[in-house]
Design a protein around this motif. Structure first.
Motif, PDB file in Angstrom:
ATOM      1  N   ALA A 130      25.345  -2.522  19.821  1.00 13.70           N
ATOM      2  CA  ALA A 130      25.195  -3.274  18.569  1.00 13.70           C
ATOM      3  C   ALA A 130      26.502  -3.332  17.805  1.00 13.70           C
ATOM      4  CB  ALA A 130      24.097  -2.653  17.710  1.00 13.70           C
ATOM      5  N   GLU A 131      27.204  -2.215  17.737  1.00 12.43           N
ATOM      6  CA  GLU A 131      28.473  -2.201  17.014  1.00 12.43           C
ATOM      7  C   GLU A 131      29.507  -3.086  17.698  1.00 12.43           C
ATOM      8  OE1 GLU A 131      31.096  -1.793  14.142  1.00 12.43           O
ATOM      9  OE2 GLU A 131      29.038  -1.073  14.019  1.00 12.43           O
ATOM     10  N   ALA A 132      29.561  -3.036  19.008  1.00 14.37           N
ATOM     11  CA  ALA A 132      30.543  -3.836  19.747  1.00 14.37           C
ATOM     12  C   ALA A 132      30.256  -5.330  19.654  1.00 14.37           C
ATOM     13  CB  ALA A 132      30.572  -3.401  21.219  1.00 14.37           C
ATOM     14  N   GLN A 133      28.994  -5.706  19.697  1.00 15.03           N
ATOM     15  CA  GLN A 133      28.628  -7.127  19.746  1.00 15.03           C
ATOM     16  C   GLN A 133      28.242  -7.727  18.399  1.00 15.03           C
ATOM     17  OE1 GLN A 133      29.014  -8.900  22.607  1.00 15.03           O
ATOM     18  NE2 GLN A 133      29.829  -6.977  23.397  1.00 15.03           N
TER      19      GLN A 133
ATOM     20  N   PHE B 262      18.247  -6.054  22.652  1.00 17.48           N
ATOM     21  CA  PHE B 262      18.903  -6.148  21.349  1.00 17.48           C
ATOM     22  C   PHE B 262      19.426  -7.561  21.118  1.00 17.48           C
ATOM     23  CE2 PHE B 262      21.953  -5.758  18.022  1.00 17.48           C
ATOM     24  CZ  PHE B 262      21.412  -4.804  17.181  1.00 17.48           C
ATOM     25  N   ASP B 263      20.001  -8.170  22.137  1.00 18.45           N
ATOM     26  CA  ASP B 263      20.491  -9.551  22.006  1.00 18.45           C
ATOM     27  C   ASP B 263      19.389 -10.496  21.546  1.00 18.45           C
ATOM     28  OD1 ASP B 263      23.168  -9.178  22.685  1.00 18.45           O
ATOM     29  OD2 ASP B 263      22.826  -9.588  24.813  1.00 18.45           O
ATOM     30  N   ILE B 264      18.211 -10.333  22.087  1.00 16.85           N
ATOM     31  CA  ILE B 264      17.093 -11.207  21.717  1.00 16.85           C
ATOM     32  C   ILE B 264      16.678 -10.956  20.272  1.00 16.85           C
ATOM     33  CG2 ILE B 264      14.659 -11.724  22.191  1.00 16.85           C
ATOM     34  CD1 ILE B 264      15.405 -11.221  25.203  1.00 16.85           C
TER      35      ILE B 264
ATOM     36  N   GLY C  17       9.941  -2.845  28.633  1.00 18.61           N
ATOM     37  CA  GLY C  17       9.180  -3.989  28.171  1.00 18.61           C
ATOM     38  C   GLY C  17       9.693  -4.387  26.793  1.00 18.61           C
ATOM     39  N   LEU C  18       9.516  -5.640  26.427  1.00 20.37           N
ATOM     40  CA  LEU C  18      10.075  -6.148  25.181  1.00 20.37           C
ATOM     41  C   LEU C  18       9.027  -6.906  24.386  1.00 20.37           C
ATOM     42  CD1 LEU C  18      12.447  -6.945  23.280  1.00 20.37           C
ATOM     43  CD2 LEU C  18      12.938  -8.807  24.892  1.00 20.37           C
ATOM     44  N   ALA C  19       8.959  -6.604  23.103  1.00 22.88           N
ATOM     45  CA  ALA C  19       8.134  -7.364  22.164  1.00 22.88           C
ATOM     46  C   ALA C  19       9.042  -7.773  21.010  1.00 22.88           C
ATOM     47  CB  ALA C  19       6.959  -6.526  21.671  1.00 22.88           C
ATOM     48  N   PHE C  20       9.010  -9.036  20.695  1.00 26.65           N
ATOM     49  CA  PHE C  20       9.823  -9.635  19.644  1.00 26.65           C
ATOM     50  C   PHE C  20       8.990  -9.674  18.372  1.00 26.65           C
ATOM     51  CE2 PHE C  20      11.373 -13.561  17.535  1.00 26.65           C
ATOM     52  CZ  PHE C  20      12.705 -13.243  17.435  1.00 26.65           C
TER      53      PHE C  20
ATOM     54  N   HIS D  21      13.019  -6.379  11.179  1.00 24.67           N
ATOM     55  CA  HIS D  21      12.474  -5.912  12.455  1.00 24.67           C
ATOM     56  C   HIS D  21      13.070  -6.767  13.575  1.00 24.67           C
ATOM     57  CE1 HIS D  21       9.732  -3.552  10.135  1.00 24.67           C
ATOM     58  NE2 HIS D  21       9.107  -4.601   9.646  1.00 24.67           N
ATOM     59  N   LEU D  22      13.777  -6.123  14.490  1.00 25.53           N
ATOM     60  CA  LEU D  22      14.399  -6.861  15.580  1.00 25.53           C
ATOM     61  C   LEU D  22      13.502  -6.913  16.812  1.00 25.53           C
ATOM     62  CD1 LEU D  22      18.088  -5.616  15.318  1.00 25.53           C
ATOM     63  CD2 LEU D  22      16.985  -7.555  14.179  1.00 25.53           C
ATOM     64  N   CYS D  23      13.079  -5.755  17.302  1.00 21.86           N
ATOM     65  CA  CYS D  23      12.224  -5.755  18.482  1.00 21.86           C
ATOM     66  C   CYS D  23      11.597  -4.379  18.692  1.00 21.86           C
ATOM     67  CB  CYS D  23      12.998  -6.180  19.732  1.00 21.86           C
ATOM     68  SG  CYS D  23      14.385  -5.118  20.164  1.00 21.86           S
ATOM     69  N   ARG D  24      10.651  -4.358  19.620  1.00 22.61           N
ATOM     70  CA  ARG D  24       9.996  -3.109  20.030  1.00 22.61           C
ATOM     71  C   ARG D  24      10.095  -3.031  21.549  1.00 22.61           C
ATOM     72  NH1 ARG D  24       3.821  -3.222  19.606  1.00 22.61           N
ATOM     73  NH2 ARG D  24       4.114  -4.186  21.633  1.00 22.61           N
TER      74      ARG D  24
END
Length: 143
Positions: free
Chosen positions: A34-37, A133-135, A104-107, A90-93
């Motif tokens: 996150a810090e880098a991007q 994190f990108d999403i 697994g990813l939840a937006f 809230h970014l993601c879970r």
């Protein structure tokens, strides 16, 4: 008659409780990425764990409120800024299945105020924390 139960892996159910060493490594990976991007697009991150889940939230510096907006909210500028500075985005879970490269990813959908199953850009339902994190970072405005 065969009564053997067949377990089907679904990306939106189940999972494995996240062990402390995995939590530590995951927090480090997310923070570093996150810090880098996205450095400068948030003031701080909140990465927390509960059972099989990893929640990623960001806090951002709010824009200056107009006098009209302050009139509507009934707040002073300081109250308004403090409230928004302390309201998470809230970014993601993420859901852990035992593989640190396949979460697994939840937006988080603000329209429904809930986490919704989401595919990675690869078209799959499992992927690394950096891609997740990108999403979620679509909620972090570009400077």
């Amino acid at each position: 008659m065969n009564t053997k139960k067949v377990w089907m892996h679904t990306p939106d159910a189940g999972g494995v409780k996240i062990p402390p060493p995995v939590r530590s490594r995951t927090t480090e990976r997310i923070t570093r990425y996150a810090e880098a991007q996205y450095g400068g697009r948030y003031s701080r991150l909140d990465i927390r764990y509960r059972g099989v889940f990893c929640y990623i939230d960001a806090y951002v510096e709010p824009p200056e409120p107009s006098p009209e907006l302050l009139n509507i909210t009934g707040e002073t500028r300081e109250e308004f800024m403090d409230r928004l500075r302390n309201t998470p985005v809230h970014l993601c879970r993420l859901r852990y299945f035992g593989d640190e490269e396949a979460w697994g990813l939840a937006f988080y959908t603000y329209s429904n105020e809930r986490y919704e199953l989401c595919m990675y850009r690869s078209g799959g339902f499992l992927g690394p924390v950096e891609e997740a994190f990108d999403i979620g970072a679509m909620y972090l405005s570009a400077e």
